[in-house]
Design an enzyme around this catalytic site. Structure first.
Site, PDB file in Angstrom:
ATOM      1  N   ASP A 194      52.586 -58.278  55.520  1.00  0.00           N
ATOM      2  CA  ASP A 194      51.239 -58.548  55.009  1.00  0.00           C
ATOM      3  C   ASP A 194      50.552 -59.662  55.795  1.00  0.00           C
ATOM      4  O   ASP A 194      51.185 -60.397  56.554  1.00  0.00           O
ATOM      5  CB  ASP A 194      51.287 -58.903  53.523  1.00  0.00           C
ATOM      6  CG  ASP A 194      52.149 -60.120  53.228  1.00  0.00           C
ATOM      7  OD1 ASP A 194      53.183 -60.308  53.906  1.00  0.00           O
ATOM      8  OD2 ASP A 194      51.803 -60.884  52.309  1.00  0.00           O
TER       9      ASP A 194
ATOM     10  N   GLU B 197      54.544 -61.659  51.358  1.00  0.00           N
ATOM     11  CA  GLU B 197      54.898 -63.035  51.719  1.00  0.00           C
ATOM     12  C   GLU B 197      53.752 -63.997  51.428  1.00  0.00           C
ATOM     13  O   GLU B 197      53.952 -65.098  50.910  1.00  0.00           O
ATOM     14  CB  GLU B 197      55.276 -63.100  53.204  1.00  0.00           C
ATOM     15  CG  GLU B 197      55.920 -64.402  53.636  1.00  0.00           C
ATOM     16  CD  GLU B 197      54.940 -65.453  54.125  1.00  0.00           C
ATOM     17  OE1 GLU B 197      55.381 -66.586  54.391  1.00  0.00           O
ATOM     18  OE2 GLU B 197      53.734 -65.151  54.240  1.00  0.00           O
TER      19      GLU B 197
END
Length: 516
Positions: free
Chosen positions: A84, A155
Site C-alpha cells: 500500500d 502498512e
C-alpha cells in the site's frame, strides 16, 4: 499474462525490470485496505512464472522462489516490503478535479535525475521496494538461496498485515526489509507507536440571525512523513488554523460550522478548512485579518513552509457548533501536543518520542481528531499518549488508545549487518552508515511473530514521502538493485568465498542455515 504497455517515462531507465514493475504499481491503485486488485495481479503474475504464491489470513502475499542451482542448502532470505501507499494530493482551487486514488493511475515524470509525482504522492514508499523484490523473483540469472517474498498490506494505516502475520509462516532466518529512504545507510532499528483517536458528540444550534457565513482555507504547506520529517518543524495546518480561529474569536462573535484538516494520521497536515459565521458587520474585516495572519505565519515558517496561503470565500450553513463544544474543541486542539517531545540520548541525532496531530473533522453534530505517537521506547509513546487522553478527559471528551505496535530494537553487532557492510564496501568502494529511524517499520511486528529472525533494512533515496511531490532518485534505485543482488549472492556462496551451509562473516561462522 499479457503485459500492459509501459509508460514512456520509464522506457530507458535501468535496471529495466525494476522500473517495469514500478510502472505496474503506478498503474494499479493501492490505497491502504484496498490492495486486493494489486495483490491478485501479482499472485497471478507469480503463478504464471512457476513460483509458489499464497495469501495469508491477514491478506499478505507470500511468494516463494527456489534457490539457484547448487544453493539449496544455503540460508533462506525473506525479502519484505508493503504493497500500500499513502494517498495525498494537492487539491485544485475549485475542488472538482481531484485525483481519485481508487481508480486513477499515478502519473510520474522525470526531473533532474529524479522520478517525481508533482500533484500526488508517487508511492515510491514502498513501491520501489516491492519492484526490487519482484525483479529478484523474475531474474533467473541471479545467485541466491531460497527466497520468500513477503508483501504486506495495510502498512500505512495501522500495519494490519504485519500485525496479523501468523507465527511459523516464514522459514528463512534472514530478512531484508526494503522500506527505508536514504541510500548508503543500513537501518537496524525503528520507533514503535500507537494511535490516539478522539471522539465527541455535539448538539447543533441554529445559525444566529444576521450572521454571515465564510469558508477559510489554509493551504500551501509542504507536509511530509510524520516520523521522518517531524523534526524539521514544518507547519501543521490544523494547529495553525486553530490559532487563527482563536484570534478571530477574540475580535468578534465567531460561531464555528465545520473544521477539517489532514487526510492521514501518519502525514503532516498540509491543508485545513474552516466554515464559520460572524456578525454581518464583522464580515468585511475578515480578509484583512486573514492577510495579517498569512504574513505572520509565513514569517514564522520562513525557510521551511513559506508557501502557506490563507483564502476566504462565501459559504452557507444552517447549523453551528454549540458555544460549549466550540470552546472545548478549539482550546483542546490548541493545547494538544504536536512535534518532537524528546531527542534520543542513546542514539544521537535521532528523535526518541514525537506526536503528529494528523486529522481533524468537526461538524455541528460530532467531532473527531487523530494523533499518531511514536517512540524508540515503549514507555515514551505510552506516556505521551496518556497525556493526550488526560487533556481531553478534562472536558469529558472520549480519547482512546489503539493500534500499538512495537519498535525494532537495534543490534549493532548483527552478523547480517557486518556482512552487508562488507558487501557495500566491496561494491561501492566506501563505507556505509548505520542508522535507527524515527518511523514505523514492520520489522518489530515481524520479529514478534518470528523471534530469532535476523533483520536489516535499506533502500534508495526518497524525498517527500507521504506528501505530493514525493520523488525517488533514479540512480539510487540502480545502486539498491546492485547491492541487493550482491548481498543475496554473498549469503548463498559465503562471505569467505566457499559454498557452505554456514552463514559466514569475513570467513567466520555466524549463523547456521535452518533445514527446510
Amino acid at each position: 499474462m499479457p503485459q500492459a504497455r509501459i509508460d514512456p517515462v520509464f522506457s530507458d531507465l535501468q535496471p529495466a525490470a525494476v522500473w517495469e514493475h514500478f510502472a505496474t504499481l503506478c498503474r494499479i491503485p493501492r490505497q491502504s485496505k484496498a490492495e486486493g486488485p494489486l495483490r491478485d495481479h501479482l499472485r497471478q503474475w507469480a503463478l504464471a512464472r512457476g513460483l509458489s504464491a499464497k495469501v495469508d489470513a491477514a491478506g499478505n502475499l507470500l511468494i516463494s522462489k527456489a534457490a539457484s542451482a547448487g544453493m539449496q542448502d544455503t540460508p533462506g532470505v525473506v525479502l519484505q516490503a508493503h504493497l500500500d501507499m499513502v494517498c495525498q494530493q494537492d487539491w485544485q482551487n475549485d475542488r472538482t478535479t481531484a485525483h481519485d486514488f481508487s481508480r486513477d493511475p499515478v502519473r510520474p515524470l522525470r526531473r533532474d535525475g529524479w522520478l517525481v509525482a508533482d500533484e500526488t504522492t508517487l508511492g515510491a514508499d514502498n513501491g520501489v521496494g516491492v519492484a526490487l523484490i519482484l525483479a529478484v523473483l523474475e531474474d533467473g540469472s541471479l545467485i541466491h538461496g531460497p527466497i520468500e517474498a513477503l508483501l504486506t498490506v495495510d502498512e500505512e494505516a495501522g500495519m494490519g498485515g504485519a500485525r496479523g502475520l501468523q507465527p511459523g509462516l516464514l522459514h528463512g532466518r534472514l530478512l531484508l526489509n526494503l522500506d527505508t529512504e536514504e541510500w548508503g545507510e543500513f537501518f537496524v532499528g525503528c520507533a514503535g507507536g500507537l494511535d490516539v483517536v478522539v471522539r465527541r458528540d455535539s448538539t447543533p444550534e441554529p445559525l444566529p440571525a444576521a450572521f454571515t457565513v465564510r469558508r477559510i482555507d489554509l493551504r500551501g504547506l509542504r507536509g511530509g512523513h510524520s516520523g521522518v520529517d517531524i523534526h524539521v518543524q514544518r507547519g501543521n495546518a490544523i494547529k495553525l488554523m486553530v490559532r487563527v480561529l482563536r484570534d478571530l474569536e477574540r475580535r468578534c462573535t465567531l460561531r464555528l460550522v465545520e473544521l477539517t484538516g489532514g487526510s492521514a494520521r501518519n502525514a503532516l497536515p498540509r491543508e485545513a478548512s474552516a466554515t464559520l459565521a460572524v456578525p454581518d458587520g464583522d464580515a468585511a474585516h475578515l480578509p484583512s485579518s486573514l492577510r495579517a495572519w498569512e504574513s505572520l505565519l509565513r514569517q514564522e515558517l520562513l525557510g521551511v513552509d513559506e508557501g502557506l496561503r490563507i483564502d476566504c470565500a462565501g459559504a452557507s450553513a444552517e447549523r453551528v457548533l454549540s458555544a460549549r463544544d466550540q470552546a472545548v474543541w478549539l482550546a483542546s486542539l490548541h493545547a494538544a501536543p504536536h512535534g518532537v517531545r524528546r531527542w534520543s540520548r542513546s542514539v544521537p541525532g535521532v528523535v526518541e518520542t514525537s506526536n503528529n496531530l494528523g486529522m481533524v473533522a468537526l461538524t455541528p453534530h460530532a467531532g473527531s481528531c487523530d494523533f499518531m505517537v511514536r517512540s524508540l521506547i515503549e514507555s515514551g509513546s505510552r506516556e505521551l499518549a496518556d497525556e493526550i487522553v488526560s487533556l481531553f478527559a478534562l472536558s469529558g471528551t472520549v480519547a482512546e488508545k489503539s493500534g500499538e505496535y512495537p519498535g525494532w530494537a537495534p543490534n549493532p553487532v548483527s552478523p547480517l549487518l557486518a556482512l552487508c557492510q562488507s558487501v557495500y564496501q566491496r561494491e561501492f568502494g566506501e563505507d556505509s552508515r548505520v542508522q535507527v529511524i524515527h518511523a514505523g517499520l514492520e520489522c518489530g511486528l515481524i520479529a514478534a511473530s518470528h523471534p530469532g529472525l535476523e533483520m536489516l533494512s535499506f533502500g534508495p533515496t526518497i524525498r517527500g514521502a507521504h506528501a505530493p511531490g514525493e520523488r525517488v532518485e533514479i540512480d539510487s534505485v540502480g545502486h539498491a538493485w546492485r547491492l541487493l543482488t550482491a548481498i543475496l549472492a554473498t549469503i548463498a556462496i559465503g562471505a569467505g568465498g566457499e559454498r557452505s551451509t554456514d552463514f559466514r562473516v569475513n570467513g567466520v561462522k555466524a549463523l547456521k542455515a535452518v533445514p527446510r
